[in-house]
Structure formats: structure tokens, C-alpha cells
Motif scaffolding. Structure first.
Motif, PDB file in Angstrom:
ATOM      1  N   PHE A 263       0.828  -1.197   0.000  1.00  0.00           N
ATOM      2  CA  PHE A 263       0.000   0.000   0.000  1.00  0.00           C
ATOM      3  C   PHE A 263       0.867   1.254   0.000  1.00  0.00           C
ATOM      4  O   PHE A 263       1.775   1.389   0.831  1.00  0.00           O
ATOM      5  CB  PHE A 263      -0.909   0.039   1.232  1.00  0.00           C
ATOM      6  N   ALA A 264       0.590   2.167  -0.921  1.00  0.00           N
ATOM      7  CA  ALA A 264       1.236   3.480  -0.921  1.00  0.00           C
ATOM      8  C   ALA A 264       0.369   4.440  -0.120  1.00  0.00           C
ATOM      9  O   ALA A 264      -0.864   4.419  -0.226  1.00  0.00           O
ATOM     10  CB  ALA A 264       1.412   3.983  -2.345  1.00  0.00           C
ATOM     11  N   VAL A 265       1.013   5.280   0.685  1.00  0.00           N
ATOM     12  CA  VAL A 265       0.307   6.191   1.593  1.00  0.00           C
ATOM     13  C   VAL A 265       0.927   7.580   1.474  1.00  0.00           C
ATOM     14  O   VAL A 265       2.155   7.723   1.487  1.00  0.00           O
ATOM     15  CB  VAL A 265       0.431   5.721   3.058  1.00  0.00           C
ATOM     16  N   ALA A 266       0.090   8.609   1.357  1.00  0.00           N
ATOM     17  CA  ALA A 266       0.578   9.987   1.406  1.00  0.00           C
ATOM     18  C   ALA A 266      -0.342  10.797   2.303  1.00  0.00           C
ATOM     19  O   ALA A 266      -1.570  10.718   2.179  1.00  0.00           O
ATOM     20  CB  ALA A 266       0.639  10.602   0.015  1.00  0.00           C
ATOM     21  N   ALA A 267       0.256  11.557   3.208  1.00  0.00           N
ATOM     22  CA  ALA A 267      -0.489  12.426   4.113  1.00  0.00           C
ATOM     23  C   ALA A 267       0.211  13.780   4.144  1.00  0.00           C
ATOM     24  O   ALA A 267       1.326  13.889   4.666  1.00  0.00           O
ATOM     25  CB  ALA A 267      -0.549  11.826   5.519  1.00  0.00           C
ATOM     26  N   LEU A 268      -0.418  14.782   3.556  1.00  0.00           N
ATOM     27  CA  LEU A 268       0.131  16.131   3.528  1.00  0.00           C
ATOM     28  C   LEU A 268      -0.831  17.028   4.301  1.00  0.00           C
ATOM     29  O   LEU A 268      -2.033  17.061   3.997  1.00  0.00           O
ATOM     30  CB  LEU A 268       0.264  16.640   2.088  1.00  0.00           C
ATOM     31  N   THR A 269      -0.339  17.741   5.308  1.00  0.00           N
ATOM     32  CA  THR A 269      -1.238  18.514   6.160  1.00  0.00           C
ATOM     33  C   THR A 269      -0.708  19.904   6.466  1.00  0.00           C
ATOM     34  O   THR A 269       0.496  20.161   6.428  1.00  0.00           O
ATOM     35  CB  THR A 269      -1.482  17.817   7.510  1.00  0.00           C
ATOM     36  N   GLU A 270      -1.666  20.788   6.772  1.00  0.00           N
ATOM     37  CA  GLU A 270      -1.333  22.097   7.333  1.00  0.00           C
ATOM     38  C   GLU A 270      -2.189  22.287   8.575  1.00  0.00           C
ATOM     39  O   GLU A 270      -3.338  21.848   8.624  1.00  0.00           O
ATOM     40  CB  GLU A 270      -1.580  23.215   6.317  1.00  0.00           C
ATOM     41  N   SER A 271      -1.593  22.938   9.585  1.00  0.00           N
ATOM     42  CA  SER A 271      -2.263  23.087  10.873  1.00  0.00           C
ATOM     43  C   SER A 271      -2.714  24.523  11.089  1.00  0.00           C
ATOM     44  O   SER A 271      -2.045  25.471  10.679  1.00  0.00           O
ATOM     45  CB  SER A 271      -1.318  22.675  12.004  1.00  0.00           C
ATOM     46  N   ARG A 272      -3.855  24.684  11.744  1.00  0.00           N
ATOM     47  CA  ARG A 272      -4.333  26.003  12.155  1.00  0.00           C
ATOM     48  C   ARG A 272      -3.931  26.321  13.584  1.00  0.00           C
ATOM     49  O   ARG A 272      -4.317  27.366  14.119  1.00  0.00           O
ATOM     50  CB  ARG A 272      -5.867  26.063  12.047  1.00  0.00           C
ATOM     51  N   VAL A 273      -3.156  25.444  14.201  1.00  0.00           N
ATOM     52  CA  VAL A 273      -2.731  25.645  15.597  1.00  0.00           C
ATOM     53  C   VAL A 273      -1.334  26.262  15.591  1.00  0.00           C
ATOM     54  O   VAL A 273      -0.392  25.676  15.047  1.00  0.00           O
ATOM     55  CB  VAL A 273      -2.710  24.308  16.362  1.00  0.00           C
TER      56      VAL A 273
END
Length: 298
Positions: A263-273
Motif C-alpha cells: 500500500f502506498a500512503v501519502a499524508a500532507l497537512t497544514e495546521s491552524r494551531v
């Protein structure tokens, strides 16, 4: 729970935690996938080191570069970063192939910029195009990521840089901080980085020897506080690369199960904290990605 209900629930969890993200999990055996905003583009931060290393390995393979060639790394030219040669105090001669290891396994910024001196951003971008990997832009070296407002503030004021990063973006993904503007900085989406992972783990236009070495380097990644806790076990191998810049936290990789699952997994995030350290956000990223993988695996 069906796919739509799960994704809706996970999206609400992310929002409640102050996170916006681009997530994609793809079964590399069947092609089935689950996603949350998979085409949402983010500045890629250190994720760009994977295409950089792949392009440099291709040049070594074809004889354009000598992997054993020693390169002088001068402390005065060091790029800001917490690991590797970025913390060196004295000149060092390091072989090109060893710089590849440092750039991926330790996310060494100075090692990566030394490699960009050999294989410039436009050459890396061109090779991605030749390999048929779309959606990843490579526009600058790592040094430019180190020249943000955060580096000009005292440690006690770092939250101010986070506040500026959070509150100044535009609907079109522009930003007054150049490194956070996807039209000016190196960027990509979860789909683009999963496509790159697929090209590295399954037959593609990338030469098998190049792909094999990139996979090995990603397996050696020492930064394992983000997705690794949910994907590493005695019955699986997690290979990945992280990326971090101001309020951005990313990771992409592949989990290989002993039963043959891939399984290939990508998680790209930006935080408001507006906080520099957010272990809770990293744990939530991992739980969301794991829940999506588990749903596909079922």
C-alpha cells in the motif's frame, strides 16, 4: 462502516484538530484507493528530496556522475537544519552516494543542497516528466526553505511565524511567505506523491536499479515519529520520507506486508494551531492514514 461514512468521519476528526490535509492510500496490487482531498496541492518541503535522489541516481547509472566522487562540504555553506552535515562545524569530504543516504535517511538539508548543486531543480523536474510522474514541481533548492521568518525570531517567538503562516494564505494557495506559495515553491499533492511511490515500487519508466536504491534509502529513514508508529510491525516494513515546514507536516511512503499486501500512503497537512511542536497532530495523521489503509485491506 462504508467508505463514504469513514472518510466523512475522518475528515471531521482532522478539522476538529485544526488540520487540513491531502490524504491518499492506494493498494498497489489492485489499484483500489481511498482519499481525502487527494489533489489539494501543498508546498512539498523535504519530500522533494526523493525525486532529487532518484534523479541523481539515474545520472550515476548512466555515467554522468561518479557516485564515489568526494564532494567538499563547507560549514559556512551549511543550510539550516537539525540533522547531519547541517550541524557540522568543520569541512568534510563526502562521496555523492553517501550524500544520497544523508539526504533521505537523515533528511540532511545541506547534503540535499549539495546534491542540487550537481543535479539542479530543473533537471530533477525534467526527469520526473520523462518518468511520467506528474503533479510534483521542483523549483528551488532546500536553502530557500531555510530562509523563512521563523529563522529570524528568537525561540520564544517561534509561534509568531506559525501565526503568520496560518493566517495569510489565499484561496488559490498563494501566500506572502514564498515557501508556502504553491505557485512559487516546490509543491505536490497526495496523489502526485503516491504516483511517485507507485513508480518506485512497481514496474515503471524509472530504471529498476534506481528504484531499488531509492526504496532502500526510504526504508532507512530515521525520522519515524509521524506515520511509522501505525505502519511498522514485525509483519510489515514501512519505507517513507517526511517533510516539515512551519505549519506543514507531511509524509509519504509504502507499507509492505508479509502476506504480500502493498500500500502506498501519502499524508500532507497544514495546521491552524500556532505551535511548533504538535505530537497530537502527527498521531492523528497516522491514525487517519491507518484507518484508510485498514478499510482498503478489508
Amino acid at each position: 462502516m462504508n467508505d463514504d461514512a469513514l472518510l466523512r468521519e475522518l475528515g471531521e476528526e482532522l478539522d476538529d484538530a485544526g488540520l487540513r490535509g491531502s490524504f491518499l492510500v492506494r493498494d498497489l496490487r489492485s489499484g483500489a484507493e481511498l482519499a481525502i482531498d487527494p489533489d489539494l496541492e501543498f508546498p512539498s518541503a523535504s519530500l522533494v528530496k526523493v525525486p532529487l535522489v532518484a534523479a541523481t541516481l539515474e545520472r550515476i547509472r548512466t555515467g554522468e556522475l561518479d557516485g564515489a566522487r568526494p564532494v567538499l562540504v563547507e560549514p559556512g555553506e551549511a543550510v539550516v537544519g537539525p540533522t547531519g552535515t547541517s550541524q557540522f562545524r568543520h569541512p568534510a569530504r563526502i562521496a555523492v552516494e553517501d550524500l544520497l543516504y544523508l539526504a533521505v535517511a537523515l533528511s540532511d538539508n545541506t547534503a540535499a543542497d549539495t546534491l542540487f548543486g550537481l543535479t539542479p531543480p530543473d533537471r530533477v523536474a525534467a526527469m520526473l516528466g520523462e518518468w511520467g510522474v506528474r503533479g510534483i514541481t521542483v523549483r528551488h533548492a532546500i536553502r530557500e526553505l531555510s530562509d523563512t521568518v521563523a529563522e529570524r525570531l528568537d525561540p520564544a517567538e517561534k509561534h509568531l511565524a506559525q501565526t503568520l503562516a496560518i493566517g495569510s494564505g489565499t484561496v488559490g494557495r498563494g501566500h506572502p511567505i514564498p515557501q508556502l506559495d504553491v505557485t512559487r515553491g516546490s509543491s505536490g499533492s497526495a496523489r502526485a506523491f503516491v504516483d511517485l511511490a507507485q513508480a518506485l515500487w512497481t514496474p515503471s519508466r524509472i530504471h529498476p536499479d534506481v528504484a531499488a536504491r531509492v526504496r532502500e534509502l526510504m526504508r532507512l529513514n530515521l525520522l519515524r515519529q509521524r506515520l511509522a508508529p501505525e505502519f511498522s510491525s514485525d509483519a510489515s516494513v514501512w519505507s517513507s520520507k517526511t517533510g516539515t515546514l512551519l505549519n506543514l507536516r507531511h509524509e509519504f511512503g509504502v507499507v509492505e506486508h508479509s502476506d504480500g499486501g502493498l500500500f502506498a500512503v501519502a499524508a500532507l497537512t497544514e495546521s491552524r494551531v500556532p505551535a511548533v511542536s504538535q505530537p497530537g497532530a502527527e498521531a492523528l495523521m497516522a491514525r487517519v492514514a491507518r484507518a484508510m489503509r485498514d478499510q482498503l485491506r478489508r
